[in-house]
Structures are given as C-alpha cells and as structure tokens.
Design a protein around this motif. Sequence first.
Motif, PDB file in Angstrom:
ATOM      1  N   MET A 287      23.951  20.336 -24.493  1.00  0.00           N
ATOM      2  CA  MET A 287      24.273  21.620 -25.098  1.00  0.00           C
ATOM      3  C   MET A 287      23.907  21.642 -26.577  1.00  0.00           C
ATOM      4  O   MET A 287      23.457  22.668 -27.095  1.00  0.00           O
ATOM      5  CB  MET A 287      25.758  21.926 -24.910  1.00  0.00           C
ATOM      6  N   VAL A 288      24.103  20.531 -27.271  1.00  0.00           N
ATOM      7  CA  VAL A 288      23.717  20.458 -28.688  1.00  0.00           C
ATOM      8  C   VAL A 288      22.221  20.712 -28.838  1.00  0.00           C
ATOM      9  O   VAL A 288      21.775  21.493 -29.696  1.00  0.00           O
ATOM     10  CB  VAL A 288      24.105  19.092 -29.284  1.00  0.00           C
ATOM     11  N   VAL A 289      21.425  20.067 -28.000  1.00  0.00           N
ATOM     12  CA  VAL A 289      19.971  20.207 -28.085  1.00  0.00           C
ATOM     13  C   VAL A 289      19.528  21.616 -27.721  1.00  0.00           C
ATOM     14  O   VAL A 289      18.709  22.237 -28.428  1.00  0.00           O
ATOM     15  CB  VAL A 289      19.294  19.169 -27.170  1.00  0.00           C
ATOM     16  N   LEU A 382       9.902  27.859 -35.727  1.00  0.00           N
ATOM     17  CA  LEU A 382       9.064  27.115 -34.781  1.00  0.00           C
ATOM     18  C   LEU A 382       9.093  25.612 -35.071  1.00  0.00           C
ATOM     19  O   LEU A 382       9.102  24.790 -34.145  1.00  0.00           O
ATOM     20  CB  LEU A 382       7.634  27.637 -34.827  1.00  0.00           C
ATOM     21  N   ALA A 383       9.105  25.245 -36.367  1.00  0.00           N
ATOM     22  CA  ALA A 383       9.187  23.826 -36.717  1.00  0.00           C
ATOM     23  C   ALA A 383      10.502  23.222 -36.235  1.00  0.00           C
ATOM     24  O   ALA A 383      10.530  22.085 -35.756  1.00  0.00           O
ATOM     25  CB  ALA A 383       9.041  23.650 -38.231  1.00  0.00           C
ATOM     26  N   CYS A 384      11.578  23.989 -36.348  1.00  0.00           N
ATOM     27  CA  CYS A 384      12.874  23.524 -35.829  1.00  0.00           C
ATOM     28  C   CYS A 384      12.792  23.303 -34.324  1.00  0.00           C
ATOM     29  O   CYS A 384      13.241  22.274 -33.815  1.00  0.00           O
ATOM     30  CB  CYS A 384      13.949  24.558 -36.160  1.00  0.00           C
ATOM     31  N   LEU A 385      12.214  24.257 -33.613  1.00  0.00           N
ATOM     32  CA  LEU A 385      12.100  24.139 -32.155  1.00  0.00           C
ATOM     33  C   LEU A 385      11.307  22.900 -31.767  1.00  0.00           C
ATOM     34  O   LEU A 385      11.702  22.139 -30.869  1.00  0.00           O
ATOM     35  CB  LEU A 385      11.441  25.400 -31.605  1.00  0.00           C
ATOM     36  N   GLY A 386      10.208  22.653 -32.453  1.00  0.00           N
ATOM     37  CA  GLY A 386       9.399  21.475 -32.150  1.00  0.00           C
ATOM     38  C   GLY A 386      10.102  20.176 -32.494  1.00  0.00           C
ATOM     39  O   GLY A 386      10.042  19.202 -31.732  1.00  0.00           O
ATOM     40  N   LEU A 390      11.204  17.127 -29.958  1.00  0.00           N
ATOM     41  CA  LEU A 390      10.793  15.743 -30.182  1.00  0.00           C
ATOM     42  C   LEU A 390      12.005  14.812 -30.181  1.00  0.00           C
ATOM     43  O   LEU A 390      11.974  13.727 -29.573  1.00  0.00           O
ATOM     44  CB  LEU A 390      10.046  15.637 -31.507  1.00  0.00           C
ATOM     45  N   LEU A 391      13.085  15.222 -30.833  1.00  0.00           N
ATOM     46  CA  LEU A 391      14.299  14.399 -30.851  1.00  0.00           C
ATOM     47  C   LEU A 391      14.877  14.245 -29.448  1.00  0.00           C
ATOM     48  O   LEU A 391      15.369  13.166 -29.088  1.00  0.00           O
ATOM     49  CB  LEU A 391      15.345  15.028 -31.783  1.00  0.00           C
ATOM     50  N   ALA A 392      14.840  15.310 -28.664  1.00  0.00           N
ATOM     51  CA  ALA A 392      15.350  15.228 -27.288  1.00  0.00           C
ATOM     52  C   ALA A 392      14.560  14.197 -26.481  1.00  0.00           C
ATOM     53  O   ALA A 392      15.133  13.466 -25.658  1.00  0.00           O
ATOM     54  CB  ALA A 392      15.274  16.591 -26.625  1.00  0.00           C
ATOM     55  N   THR A 393      13.249  14.112 -26.731  1.00  0.00           N
ATOM     56  CA  THR A 393      12.417  13.140 -26.029  1.00  0.00           C
ATOM     57  C   THR A 393      12.722  11.717 -26.478  1.00  0.00           C
ATOM     58  O   THR A 393      12.733  10.781 -25.672  1.00  0.00           O
ATOM     59  CB  THR A 393      10.934  13.458 -26.273  1.00  0.00           C
TER      60      THR A 393
END
Length: 436
Positions: A287-289, A382-386, A390-393
């Motif tokens: 949920m955080v992600v 968009l930078a936040c979304l990317g 990346l952190l989720a991966t």
Amino acid sequence: MRALLPDLAPWRASADFRRLWVAGLITNFGSFLTFVALPVQLKELTGSAAAVGAIGAAELIPLIVFGLYGGAMADAMDKRKLILWTETGQGVLCAVLLVNSLLAEPLVWPLYLVAAASAALVAVQRPALDSLTPRIVAHAHLPAAAALNSLRWQVGGVAGPALAGVVVAYAGLGWAYAADLATFAASAGLALGLAASPAAHEAARPSLRSIAEGARYAWSRKELLGTYAVDLVAMLFAFPLAVLPFLADELDARWSLGLMYAALPAGSLLVSLTSGWTSRIHRHGLMVVLAAGCWGLSVALAGVMDEVWLVLLFLTLGGCCDMVSGIFRSAMWNQTIPDALRGRLAGIELLSYSAGPQLGQVRSGGVAALAGVRASVWSGGLACLGAVALLATCLPRLMSYDVRTDPHAVRLRESRTADGPGEKAGAAGSAETAPS
C-alpha cells in the motif's frame, strides 16, 4: 458508512491517547498562527523574499542534528518529561516572539533564532511522541491510531492557516503570538496528566554509539528502509508547493492560490475521515508503494492540466494518496520496531520526513527556472513514479510485507498480548496513576 468512518478504538481505550490527541490539536492550531505570522513579519521588516525563504535554511540543520539526537533521548529518558519540557520550551519561544513584536522597532535576528530553536525542539519532541503511541495504544489499534493522529494534523492543516490569516490581518502579529503561547500552555497542562513513560532498563544513554545502533537496526530492516526511501523520493521529486504561486499565474487564476495550498491537506483530511478501511489491510508495504506511485501520477496530471479546477482535483487526489502512504508507513513502524529502539528510529524517520520537502522545494524551483513551471510539476510527478517503481523492484521485502506473518510484527504482537491486561489497565487508568 460505518466501515468507512475512523476507528475510534484507540480513543475509547486509552486516556493517555485522548490527552495527546487533544493536546496536539490545540498546539497545531496555535502553531499555524506563528507559521503564518513569522514570514509575514519578516516580509514587513525586510521586504525580501530571500529573507523569508531563509527561514527554511535556519530550520533544516537543527532538524537534522536534533532529530537523530532526539531519537536517542526518547529511548533513554522518560518520554512524558521530554514532551512536557519541549512543549514548555516552545511556549518560551512564543513569548520571545511576542515581546519582540511589541518593540517600537522589532528586531530581525530573533526571528531566525526562534525558528531554529523551535525546529530543534520539534526534532527532540517528535520521536518521543511517535515512540510513546505504541506504549499507550493496543497493538491491533495502531493503524487506527495513526489515522486519528493524521486526522488531527489535517484538521489543523486546513483550518489553521485560514484562522491564522484572519488573526494576523485583523488583530495583528502580537495577538497571533499571544494566542500561540496560550495554546502551548494548555497543551503542557494536558501533558502533565500523562502517565510516566520511563526508558527500558537496558536503554543506552544518548550518544553517537546509541544513534549508530539505531542506524544499524534500520539498515538491517530493508522493509523499513523502503518506507523511508519511498517517502524521500516522493517528496524530493513531486512536492510542488514552491511553484504553486507561479502555476496560479500561468493559469490566469490568482484567486485559486489559496485553494491550491489547501488541496493537499484537504485530500489528506478526506482519507482520514474515511479511514476505517485501513484497519482491514495487511499488506502495508504494498500500500505504501501504490499510494506513493499514485501521488506522483496525480502531481504529474496536475502539471499538464489547463483547467484550474482539474488542477485542484488532481492536487486533492495527491493529498489523498500521500495520506494513505503515511498511514501504512506509520503502522509498519509502530507494529514492528522494538520499544527500546522506537525513539531512534523515529528520529531517522523525521529526517526523511523533513529533508524530502525541503529538498523538493529546491528541485521544483530550480527546474521551473530552467524548463518552466508546468514542466517542473509534471516532470517531478513522473520522476516520482519512476523512482517508486525502481524502489519496489529493488526492495522485495517491502512489497511482500504482511503484518500477519512478518516475524518482527508477530514477535511484538505476542509480547504485547502477554502483557495485555496490565498494559490496557495502565493505559485506561493513567489519569488516576499519573504523578503530579
């Protein structure tokens, strides 16, 4: 509707939680009086936008230094005493601002000194407050407590600035500072009724070694590091407050600036008022992600819209997403961190919470100067979304976190259950047992 309304279980079960909640609400309203009055007074005295912006620089270093040391103090000292003394210190600082405002020629340097000292006191108090909540609220009620605490802050965030603007405009700076002083006095009085909350017997004295111990524990908990990192990148890339005045100008809607500032806390308030569902979610890391990613997407959409009402809609949705992320980050911290380390981990959280928006202001203003206001907003989203993707991966333990099976949460839940009857009685009866 009953399932959506905030869960009031922490309020009903813990007298100390009620005291802290009411004290925080009172202080929050008072603090917004000074939050508005201080830059207004600096503007009147200097006429310089740079001088007003320097308030943030004066606050940042004390937040960083005392946030870490304050976390160590919260683990080594009585949390009630820390809260009481820091609240009293904030009242003294308000008195300094009041006296300065009454001078025939108010001085500028005390304003920066008070801003820095106030940031230091906040940095010391915040870890004590955050680490006290798991002591006075049952383990199962911690997500609900996080939502109620957020509701308190968001009520202040929406109504406080409006009240402050009226007081400063029609009553004057002196009355704003005096009213803030009165709220700190009331809050300190409520803190006197809290039960003592001494350190664990094995707690180390505040030192660089104890701070490093907290940092090592945080590093060993990659799911906790993930919550800090997600919050940091979300604020770094997609915090548009610095460019909102310019965005309102570009949309030819200067009248909307106040609504833009209110949109983010209004969205957060909407989630807090309908937060009953959060207690039934177990995959907190996921949920955080998701919420952080939706925050970035909402900000990006706000940056490309030409209609001001759509901009306001997406800013409000962004506030909703930010609040969802905040609730589940808080739940993960409170339901898994050992009591002896809670203060130091809260100090580390304070750094990500404070540094992200400050750095985000610099980023958004810099990109706006180079590429334009609209580009600053949508590119940051968009930078936040990317960055969140990346952190989720890179952090699978954050994505797989489940409060029902996580070993840290299970261990802490079993410990709280074993001590439950006495603990609940102590929380509910703290009004009768608190020392005077």
